[in-house]
Motif scaffolding. Structure first.
Motif, PDB file in Angstrom:
ATOM      1  N   LEU A 220       0.808  -1.275   0.182  1.00  0.00           N
ATOM      2  CA  LEU A 220       0.114   0.163   0.174  1.00  0.00           C
ATOM      3  C   LEU A 220       0.906   1.071  -0.067  1.00  0.00           C
ATOM      4  N   LEU A 221       1.934   1.173   0.733  1.00  0.00           N
ATOM      5  CA  LEU A 221       2.845   2.252   0.736  1.00  0.00           C
ATOM      6  C   LEU A 221       3.465   2.941  -0.527  1.00  0.00           C
ATOM      7  N   SER A 222       3.667   1.775  -1.394  1.00  0.00           N
ATOM      8  CA  SER A 222       4.297   1.870  -2.766  1.00  0.00           C
ATOM      9  C   SER A 222       2.999   2.300  -3.856  1.00  0.00           C
ATOM     10  N   TYR A 223       1.765   2.315  -3.389  1.00  0.00           N
ATOM     11  CA  TYR A 223       0.660   2.455  -4.353  1.00  0.00           C
ATOM     12  C   TYR A 223       0.395   3.858  -4.703  1.00  0.00           C
ATOM     13  N   SER A 224       0.308   4.067  -5.903  1.00  0.00           N
ATOM     14  CA  SER A 224       0.087   5.623  -6.387  1.00  0.00           C
ATOM     15  C   SER A 224      -0.788   5.369  -7.760  1.00  0.00           C
ATOM     16  N   VAL A 225      -1.851   6.125  -8.147  1.00  0.00           N
ATOM     17  CA  VAL A 225      -2.501   6.187  -9.327  1.00  0.00           C
ATOM     18  C   VAL A 225      -1.734   7.169 -10.277  1.00  0.00           C
ATOM     19  N   PHE A 226      -1.048   8.214  -9.703  1.00  0.00           N
ATOM     20  CA  PHE A 226      -1.019   9.472 -10.384  1.00  0.00           C
ATOM     21  C   PHE A 226      -0.213   9.243 -11.661  1.00  0.00           C
ATOM     22  N   SER A 227       0.789   8.328 -11.685  1.00  0.00           N
ATOM     23  CA  SER A 227       1.669   8.293 -13.030  1.00  0.00           C
ATOM     24  C   SER A 227       0.757   7.938 -14.195  1.00  0.00           C
ATOM     25  N   PHE A 228      -0.550   7.124 -13.658  1.00  0.00           N
ATOM     26  CA  PHE A 228      -1.464   6.781 -14.892  1.00  0.00           C
ATOM     27  C   PHE A 228      -2.386   7.649 -15.380  1.00  0.00           C
ATOM     28  N   LEU A 229      -2.569   8.877 -14.502  1.00  0.00           N
ATOM     29  CA  LEU A 229      -3.900   9.519 -14.958  1.00  0.00           C
ATOM     30  C   LEU A 229      -3.619  10.205 -16.195  1.00  0.00           C
ATOM     31  N   PRO A 230      -2.265  10.610 -16.657  1.00  0.00           N
ATOM     32  CA  PRO A 230      -2.494  11.413 -18.007  1.00  0.00           C
ATOM     33  C   PRO A 230      -2.850  10.311 -19.172  1.00  0.00           C
ATOM     34  N   ARG A 231      -2.735   9.272 -18.963  1.00  0.00           N
ATOM     35  CA  ARG A 231      -3.129   8.191 -19.997  1.00  0.00           C
ATOM     36  C   ARG A 231      -4.804   8.010 -20.144  1.00  0.00           C
ATOM     37  N   ILE A 232      -5.382   8.519 -19.132  1.00  0.00           N
ATOM     38  CA  ILE A 232      -6.945   8.412 -19.058  1.00  0.00           C
ATOM     39  C   ILE A 232      -7.647   9.502 -20.161  1.00  0.00           C
ATOM     40  N   VAL A 233      -7.556   9.212 -21.566  1.00  0.00           N
ATOM     41  CA  VAL A 233      -7.879  10.197 -22.416  1.00  0.00           C
ATOM     42  C   VAL A 233      -9.126   9.979 -23.188  1.00  0.00           C
ATOM     43  N   GLU A 234      -9.696   8.677 -23.466  1.00  0.00           N
ATOM     44  CA  GLU A 234     -10.715   8.391 -24.355  1.00  0.00           C
ATOM     45  C   GLU A 234     -11.371   7.411 -23.388  1.00  0.00           C
ATOM     46  N   ARG A 235     -11.865   7.864 -22.195  1.00  0.00           N
ATOM     47  CA  ARG A 235     -12.684   7.051 -21.243  1.00  0.00           C
ATOM     48  C   ARG A 235     -13.431   7.856 -20.650  1.00  0.00           C
ATOM     49  N   ASP A 236     -14.827   7.463 -20.340  1.00  0.00           N
ATOM     50  CA  ASP A 236     -15.729   8.012 -19.411  1.00  0.00           C
ATOM     51  C   ASP A 236     -15.517   7.737 -17.951  1.00  0.00           C
ATOM     52  N   VAL A 237     -15.225   8.640 -17.201  1.00  0.00           N
ATOM     53  CA  VAL A 237     -14.886   8.457 -15.784  1.00  0.00           C
ATOM     54  C   VAL A 237     -15.545   9.491 -15.056  1.00  0.00           C
TER      55      VAL A 237
END
Length: 307
Positions: A220-237
């Motif tokens: 859990l201490l190594s878990y982060s979503v932030f590096s993935f967020l710029p890749r969310i382009v053509e998705r409904d979120v």
């Protein structure tokens, strides 16, 4: 209508429930969902399924490997990447079912799995629509705030000692939460969480176990979503957060939401009683489920070739 399902994920049997609206025939848009830290599929997910079903969207809820009814030799071990792989294997299973419209697949997650759903939005092209509820977006930042400076340092020391024990073939366990967090140092130091999940186990989720491997907290201490967020382009979120959330932290969640470049995104800030009220107060659960169901109706139903 509820149907028990099973599929294989990395050599283990995963068990789930497919919630299908009564009286419908043919393929339907389908949402795939799993739970957060130590959850089983009976926590929150059936209530969300009830609301998605009102919009002719079926819901597939499952237990991760090592939890609930699913197989797995190492019980109560939370590896976020293994859980994300379970999601992806659930997608492969679902797209092969005759009653599923493979062109209209979505994902749902809450708390830890709320973060998983954001990562899936970046890496899983078969999923088109996502709802992330009170997500863990940065494990280190969250736990450091949750425990406070002194207890967090002690927690880090415990994790280091467990790392040494695992080198010698050992390794311990850690409570999810407890009534005396300063003494016990559970992963999530909130007595209210202990009380709420105790009731959930008694009333809805008898297979829930309120502990995990200590290594899970290290992950859990190594878990982060932030590096993935710029890749969310053509998705409904859609992201659903709770005003004043002091567990997964609303400011961190809104920061994550603002970094998603997709033009089709929606943020709902619920004025409810806190993070745990989504589990303890059915009105709050239903409010979040209503927003989620309407999002899937507006995004997945439009994609369905069988609508």
């Amino acid at each position: 209508m509820e149907r028990r399902i099973e599929f294989q994920s990395e050599g283990e049997t995963v068990v789930g429930t497919l919630y299908r609206p009564d009286g419908r025939e043919g393929p339907l848009p389908t949402v795939i969902g799993a739970g957060g830290w130590c959850y089983t599929k009976e926590i929150v997910l059936p209530h969300v399924a009830r609301f998605t079903g009102q919009h002719d969207v079926q819901f597939l809820a499952f237990d991760y490997r090592g939890f609930g009814e699913s197989g797995g030799k190492r019980r109560q071990h939370i590896d976020p990447w293994a859980q994300i792989q379970d999601y992806r294997n659930a997608v492969t299973f679902a797209e092969r079912l005759d009653e599923v419209d493979e062109n209209a697949l979505g994902a749902f997650g809450i708390s830890y799995s709320g973060g998983h759903v954001l990562i899936l939005a970046a890496i899983e092209p078969r999923l088109k629509s996502f709802v992330s509820v009170v997500p863990v977006v940065d494990g280190y930042a969250s736990l450091k705030r949750d425990h406070g400076e002194v207890d967090f340092r002690l927690l880090e020391n415990e994790l280091l000692e467990d790392l040494r024990e695992r080198f010698d073939g050992g390794g311990g366990t850690k409570a999810m939460s407890s009534l005396t967090p300063h003494e016990d140092r559970p992963t999530w130091p909130f007595p209210q969480a202990y009380e709420v999940f105790k009731v959930l186990k008694e009333q809805e989720a008898p297979l829930h176990e309120h502990w995990s491997t200590t290594e899970s907290t290290q992950h859990l201490l190594s878990y982060s979503v932030f590096s993935f967020l710029p890749r969310i382009v053509e998705r409904d979120v859609m992201m659903i957060v709770v005003s004043g959330d002091n567990i997964t932290h609303v400011d961190l969640e809104i920061d994550a939401f603002n970094r998603i470049p997709s033009p089709n995104k929606s943020l709902k800030v619920l004025p409810v009683g806190g993070h745990m009220s989504l589990y303890s107060d059915r009105r709050d659960t239903n409010l979040a489920a209503t927003h989620a169901a309407e999002w899937y109706r507006s995004t997945l139903s439009a994609r369905s070739q069988h609508a």
